[in-house]
Design a protein around this motif. Structure first.
Motif, mmCIF file in Angstrom:
data_model
loop_
_atom_site.group_PDB
_atom_site.id
_atom_site.type_symbol
_atom_site.label_atom_id
_atom_site.label_comp_id
_atom_site.label_asym_id
_atom_site.label_seq_id
_atom_site.Cartn_x
_atom_site.Cartn_y
_atom_site.Cartn_z
ATOM 1 N N ASP A 32 0.825 -1.203 0.000
ATOM 2 C CA ASP A 32 0.000 0.000 0.000
ATOM 3 C C ASP A 32 0.862 1.256 0.000
ATOM 4 O O ASP A 32 0.589 2.219 -0.739
ATOM 5 N N GLY A 111 -6.556 5.062 3.736
ATOM 6 C CA GLY A 111 -7.592 5.023 2.709
ATOM 7 C C GLY A 111 -7.897 6.396 2.149
ATOM 8 O O GLY A 111 -8.081 6.562 0.934
ATOM 9 N N TRP A 264 -14.032 3.191 -3.893
ATOM 10 C CA TRP A 264 -13.113 2.076 -4.111
ATOM 11 C C TRP A 264 -12.059 2.008 -2.997
ATOM 12 O O TRP A 264 -11.766 0.929 -2.468
ATOM 13 N N SER A 265 -11.491 3.151 -2.654
ATOM 14 C CA SER A 265 -10.469 3.171 -1.612
ATOM 15 C C SER A 265 -11.064 2.822 -0.246
ATOM 16 O O SER A 265 -10.444 2.107 0.541
ATOM 17 N N ARG A 267 -13.652 0.870 0.379
ATOM 18 C CA ARG A 267 -14.003 -0.547 0.462
ATOM 19 C C ARG A 267 -12.791 -1.463 0.511
ATOM 20 O O ARG A 267 -12.920 -2.645 0.825
ATOM 21 N N ARG A 268 -11.614 -0.952 0.223
ATOM 22 C CA ARG A 268 -10.412 -1.764 0.373
ATOM 23 C C ARG A 268 -10.109 -2.033 1.841
ATOM 24 O O ARG A 268 -9.425 -3.012 2.164
ATOM 25 N N TYR A 269 -10.583 -1.182 2.724
ATOM 26 C CA TYR A 269 -10.268 -1.320 4.145
ATOM 27 C C TYR A 269 -11.495 -1.526 5.029
ATOM 28 O O TYR A 269 -11.332 -1.875 6.205
#
Length: 318
Positions: A32, A111, A264-265, A267-269
């Motif tokens: 990341d 995020g 999108w960012s 929901r990555r975390y």
């Protein structure tokens, strides 16, 4: 005699090194942070070394004949305050009030940072590739007096000598202010919706038999709190039309781009907003946050099987 194992003193160590790097990559947030640095470097390179495509234009085109606003309603510094510092401050304050662990602070900020830099990079790539004239292009270009009015001409007819002011006239689509605002304030809106459990309308444990989940209706006040950042981002976008820097099409696409990247960012975390654990981020990779790491995303379907009464629920009921 058995051959030496890979990674042992007699085995060359090639496989051991590769395996160690792979474990480090999988068990930390290294990917990341490396990705963020690459995005930042790419963004800076575009800012300093890439000029936009200069689309041909006609000096008789009224769509690019608006005046150039010397004082913007939302200058770049204010856009940073609205889309970066306000979301950063409010998310940090919320985590402090709820006594969030270090991991939650970490992924919240990470995020947000990724959302902002990725939205900025994508916006500038598209801007330079499209090369669409701004509504105030003629005021920036200052065409020569003898320029033909009814035929297409190029940047060569411009007399403006200030490099940025001139070339920035071909960076209309999409709006950078709008994409940046919706990426940061959109991320904040999603974060607040998760912490206040606006869309997580179940309480208690889901069990089979006669005991069904209790359905809780989300109240309007919490929903309005979560929608306020989106209203702020919308006003930033509208200001770009008022300053004749962009038209409606520019700010609409810019806003959609920023919102998509922000979601999108996020929901990555974080799990989906309808999850029973929407206020808790995904667990960290083992080793990223110490011995208590424990990597592994719980599937959204499993998270949706009932909620938990935690401090974040109490916060949402304030």
């Amino acid at each position: 005699m058995a051959p030496p194992r890979s990674g042992s003193p007699g085995g060359g160590g090639g496989g051991g090194i590769v395996a160690s790097i792979a474990r480090f990559w999988q068990r930390t947030y290294a990917s990341d942070y490396i990705g963020f640095v690459l995005l930042l470097v790419a963004y800076l390179l575009i800012q300093f070394f890439v000029e936009p495509f200069h689309r041909m234009f006609a000096v008789s085109d009224l769509r690019i004949a608006f005046p150039h606003a010397e004082v913007e309603r939302v200058p770049l510094l204010h856009d940073f305050i609205y889309a970066l510092f306000i979301p950063l401050g409010l998310t940090t304050l919320t985590n402090l009030i709820t006594r969030a662990p270090r991991h939650k602070h970490h992924v919240t900020i990470l995020g947000l940072a990724i959302a902002l830099i990725l939205a900025s990079l994508l916006t500038d790539i598209i801007k330079n590739a499209v090369g669409r004239p701004r509504p105030d292009l003629l005021a920036r270009c200052l065409p020569k007096p003898d320029t033909p009015r009814d035929i297409l001409v190029t940047i060569d007819v411009c007399t403006e000598t200030r490099h940025h002011r001139l070339h920035d006239g071909w960076r209309s689509f999409p709006s950078g202010h709008s994409s940046f605002a919706f990426a940061g304030l959109g991320y904040l809106s999603l974060f607040l919706a998760g912490q206040l459990r606006v869309f997580a309308h179940t309480s208690g444990s889901a069990v089979s038999g006669a005991h069904a989940e209790k359905i809780i209706r989300g109240d309007l006040v919490r929903a309005l709190v979560c929608g306020a950042p989106l209203l702020g981002a919308t006003m930033v976008a509208i200001s770009r039309c008022q300053d004749y820097r962009h038209d409606v099409w520019d700010v609409t696409v810019g806003g959609l781009l920023g919102w998509t990247v922000g979601y999108w960012s996020y929901r990555r975390y974080w799990p989906r907003l309808g999850s029973g654990r929407c206020e808790e981020p995904y667990q960290s990779p083992p080793g990223a946050e110490g011995p208590a790491g424990g990597y592994g995303r719980v599937r959204d379907e499993e998270e949706g099987l009932g909620g938990r009464n935690v401090s974040f629920t109490e916060l949402g009921n304030l």
